[in-house]
Design an enzyme around this catalytic site. Structure first.
Site, PDB file in Angstrom:
ATOM      1  NE  ARG A  71      -2.306   0.676   3.871  1.00 59.52           N
ATOM      2  CZ  ARG A  71      -1.436   1.616   4.953  1.00 59.52           C
ATOM      3  NH1 ARG A  71      -1.277   2.704   4.354  1.00 59.52           N
ATOM      4  NH2 ARG A  71      -1.357   0.970   5.940  1.00 59.52           N
ATOM      5  CG  HIS A  96      -6.045   1.754   6.636  1.00 55.47           C
ATOM      6  ND1 HIS A  96      -6.205   0.430   6.001  1.00 55.47           N
ATOM      7  CD2 HIS A  96      -7.270   1.801   7.076  1.00 55.47           C
ATOM      8  CE1 HIS A  96      -7.125  -0.207   6.487  1.00 55.47           C
ATOM      9  NE2 HIS A  96      -7.869   0.577   7.104  1.00 55.47           N
ATOM     10  CE1 TYR A 143       1.569   2.717   8.531  1.00 44.95           C
ATOM     11  CE2 TYR A 143       0.000   4.340   9.706  1.00 44.95           C
ATOM     12  CZ  TYR A 143       0.316   3.649   8.755  1.00 44.95           C
ATOM     13  OH  TYR A 143      -0.560   3.346   7.698  1.00 44.95           O
TER      14      TYR A 143
END
Length: 389
Positions: free
Chosen positions: A279, A283, A292
């Protein structure tokens, strides 16, 4: 192990963990790849035959699909940023996994998506703007699932895997020549629903293909935290095949999916496909991946971009700038049309929301509707100019 052999220091604990990892019979399986990072086709005796039908025109069609859905994704993201959508789940980086698998399906096959399968929706012939109705908040669905055999988006994590197996069990009983396909992510693979669905699928030898898009991140949790073994290896515990495929290789994804569909359609039972991809965006538009993960990780995966890989192959085979220019122009026209369609969307009257809570009239809902009407009526005589307030 006796008490005297228990690890007593941090070093010994780390050493034990390394030994356990080394002894784990879950070494990464061979990854199927038919189009390498340089755009060169490779031969695989097992799966290349399932891609032989992809001539130059078909490969250009796959590129076009991937380009268009990426442009649609960009437009939807912009619409959300401008306040026209409440939320949007991007698919940047996962185009090959979705287009390659979607183009392998037959019309009678039925798809159970999550909320990110915009590319699969394109291959099923859905009007892309209909996907945005849900995220604009004007409907609970957006399309008739039976029209294209593409179910409405499922926001309840992993619930669609159970639905897919139930549908597949129905296919068996009706003796239909169809396969049920469940799309889910690596994060959903940790849900009990996935385990239960695979148990029932294996027990009944149901015609279902589990298609896991392992994009490496379940929001902020990396895959290696969720599973000590490659996700495709889990299939062996249920007694059916598991295959890991390069999810950024549209040719390999297409071939592997065709093989899996044939396997399930011929009565041999379920298959798990793990499309190993990434990805490259957030998200959802409510997420900030910079919190993160490292930018260097994203940069590394950009070098494996599925569109660039296929473009290299097409150019090497003689496809010129005219084709790519035409696809870009088509993408811009499509994006403009989608924007106009979204801006023209109007939500239903608020009272209509009371009609869709239950299939049949319900006294509590009727009571709440009556209260709402009384509340609204209380504003009827209000001087809108502000006088008398």
């Amino acid at each position: 192990m006796g008490a005297e052999h228990l690890p007593t220091s941090e070093f010994e604990i780390v050493e034990l963990e390394q030994a356990l990892a080394a002894s784990d019979p879950a070494d990464a399986p061979d990854m199927v790849q038919l189009l390498d990072a340089d755009g060169v086709l490779q031969f695989d005796a097992r799966f290349s035959p399932f891609a032989e039908h992809l001539d130059a025109e078909a490969l250009r069609g796959l590129y076009r699909d991937m380009f268009l859905v990426r442009r649609f994704d960009q437009e939807a993201t912009a619409l959300q940023r401008q306040g026209q959508l409440a939320l949007w789940p991007p698919l940047l980086g996962q185009e090959a996994a979705q287009i390659g698998s979607g183009r392998a399906l037959q019309p009678q096959d039925y798809v159970f998506p999550t909320y990110r399968e915009h590319g699969v929706a394109l291959t099923r012939g859905l009007q892309l703007s209909s996907l945005l109705k849900l995220f604009r908040g004007i409907t609970n669905g957006g399309w008739d699932p039976r029209e294209k055999n593409f179910h409405i988006y499922t926001l309840v994590l992993a619930a669609q895997t159970l639905h897919a197996v139930g549908y597949a069990m129905g296919i068996q009983r009706d003796q239909e020549d169809a396969v049920s396909v469940a799309y889910f992510g690596d994060g959903a693979s940790s849900e009990g629903d996935v385990h239960e669905s695979m148990v029932f699928a294996a027990s009944n030898q149901s015609p279902v293909v589990f298609f896991c898009q392992n994009n490496h991140w379940a929001i902020s949790v990396p895959t290696e935290v969720q599973s000590r073994i490659p996700l495709s290896n889990r299939a062996s515990g249920y007694g059916f095949p598991g295959i890991r495929v390069d999810g950024n290789d549209v040719v390999a994804v297409h071939a592997v999916t065709r093989w899996a569909l044939e396997h399930a359609r011929s009565g041999k039972g379920p298959v798990l496909i793990e499309a190993f991809t990434y990805r490259m965006s957030a998200h959802t538009t409510a997420d900030d991946p910079t919190k993160y993960r490292l930018s260097s990780e994203e940069a590394e995966w950009r070098q494996r971009d599925p569109l660039s890989r296929l473009a290299k192959h097409l150019r090497g085979a003689g496809t010129g700038d005219t084709f790519f220019d035409e696809v870009a122009a088509e993408g811009e026209a499509m994006a403009s049309a989608v924007r106009a369609e979204v801006l023209a969307m109007e939500g239903p009257e608020f009272e209509q929301s009371f009609e869709t809570v239950y299939a049949d009239p319900h006294p509590l809902v009727a009571e709440e509707l009556a209260w709402h009407r009384k509340y609204e009526a209380g504003f009827a005589d209000t001087d809108r100019s502000g006088e008398g307030n």
